[in-house]
Design an enzyme around this catalytic site. Structure first.
Site: not given
Ligand code: ATP
Ligand code: LTN
Length: 329
Positions: A111, A194, A197
């Site tokens: 991240k 996958k 969002k």
């Protein structure tokens, strides 16, 4: 009775992957264990927030959780920021985990690398300590999570064992469990990654609140492959297999069986769309009903918050006593 805890962040809209892979199992599991489900809004603060948005997202996510079938009289559904013990225990966790351990967390590495020139908060780094607090506060025996979260459960176990070793038996050591029936839903346009969002393009993502016409359109555009055979084979035919898995999960059968019913991609796409529309219709109705009565929705959350706080405050006091902090009275 086994205590189960799992949490979800109020970031972005809930999609079919979240529902079939996680939420649906939360609902089916609520009668066989003592379940706690947190909407972890403080975790969402680790990435930059637009002022005023997070509260609304939290309320909408609460409506989704109740709309999919969590019963406030059975499951404890709570909001993390309403239980101050999370922040308090979070600090104790930060002082029990090392800088080196946190530096090895792959979610932080991924991240923070993705954010490049953007603001990387210290909270993004200490995130696993707050997650450990979420879990240990509730004496959770089991934490159902996807593969991406296993490392965070491992570090929670390490923290709990280190604390117990230093200060005496205080925390229950939790275990990560992978839900047996959890479907893994892939992006309709990119079936090898996958459904998520936080991807760059969301046209291959089915949201729980998508209108039927949108759902049909998204399924029509789903990527299949150049052959024409309908078979379940994730390696060779990821697109078709994803449709079969979604159809099977929505109709309560298995993907191999579903494959026997269809010979054409077009038929499979429209059957999958119809199955998903039918599955989501009652959820959407209930969602709008719940959101139209904010007072009732807040009462449902309040019930969960009270029960959560009872458990969390007892655990925090136990930890304070174990450490030997001076009592205030
Ligand atoms: P992000 O895209 O930001 O990583 P997400 O959509 O993956 O978010 P999370 O909030 O990380 O969602 O996950 C909530 C729950 O949904 C987790 O238990 C996770 O394992 C599950 N989940 C998320 N995406 C999928 C998917 N495509 N298939 C099955 N389960 C999923
Ligand atoms: N990190 C998790 C969300 C999360 C969680 C938790 C999951 C926060 N606290 C406690 C299980 C238990 C995520 O990103 N999916």
């Amino acid at each position: 009775m086994t205590r189960v805890l799992s949490c979800i962040q109020p970031t972005g809209d809930v999609h079919l992957g979240n529902y079939l892979g996680a939420l649906r199992n939360w609902v089916s599991g609520q009668h066989s264990a003592d379940v706690f489900h947190g909407i972890v809004d403080l975790h969402a603060l680790t990435v930059t927030q637009i002022p005023g948005v997070i509260g609304n997202n939290t309320l909408q996510l609460a409506a989704v959780l109740f709309a999919v079938g969590l019963d406030p009289d059975v499951a404890t559904v709570f909001v993390q920021s309403h239980i101050p013990e999370h922040s308090q225990m979070g600090w104790i966790m930060e002082c029990t985990v090392s800088f080196g351990e946190l530096s090895r967390m792959t979610q932080f590495k991924d991240k923070s690398a993705k954010r490049e020139a953007e603001f990387v908060s210290a909270g993004l780094f200490t995130y696993p300590a707050l997650q450990a607090a979420d879990i240990l506060l509730y004496d959770a025996n089991e934490v159902p999570v996807g593969d991406d979260q296993r490392q965070h459960i491992e570090i929670t176990r390490d923290i709990a064992m280190r604390f117990n070793h230093r200060f005496g038996e205080t925390f229950v050591i939790p275990e990560a469990v992978t839900p047996a029936s959890g479907a893994r839903v892939m992006d309709l346009l990119n079936p090898t990654s996958k459904m998520s969002k936080s991807g760059a393009d969301d046209s291959g993502v089915i949201y729980l609140l998508d209108q039927p016409a949108i759902i049909e359109k998204k399924f029509k555009r789903a990527v299949t492959d150049s052959e024409t055979e309908v078979v379940f084979d994730r390696e060779r035919k990821p697109g078709v297999s994803n449709l079969l898995e979604i159809l099977a999960a929505a109709t309560g059968t298995n993907p191999q069986k579903a494959a026997e019913t269809y010979t054409k991609y077009g038929e499979l796409k429209s059957a999958s769309a119809q199955a998903v529309i039918a599955m989501l219709e009652p959820i959407q109705l209930r969602y709008h009903e719940l959101l139209s009565d904010r007072g009732e929705l807040m009462r449902m959350l309040h019930k969960g918050n009270i029960r959560a706080r009872e458990v969390a405050s007892a655990t925090l006091s136990r930890a304070h006593r174990a450490i030997g902090l001076l009592e205030s009275k």
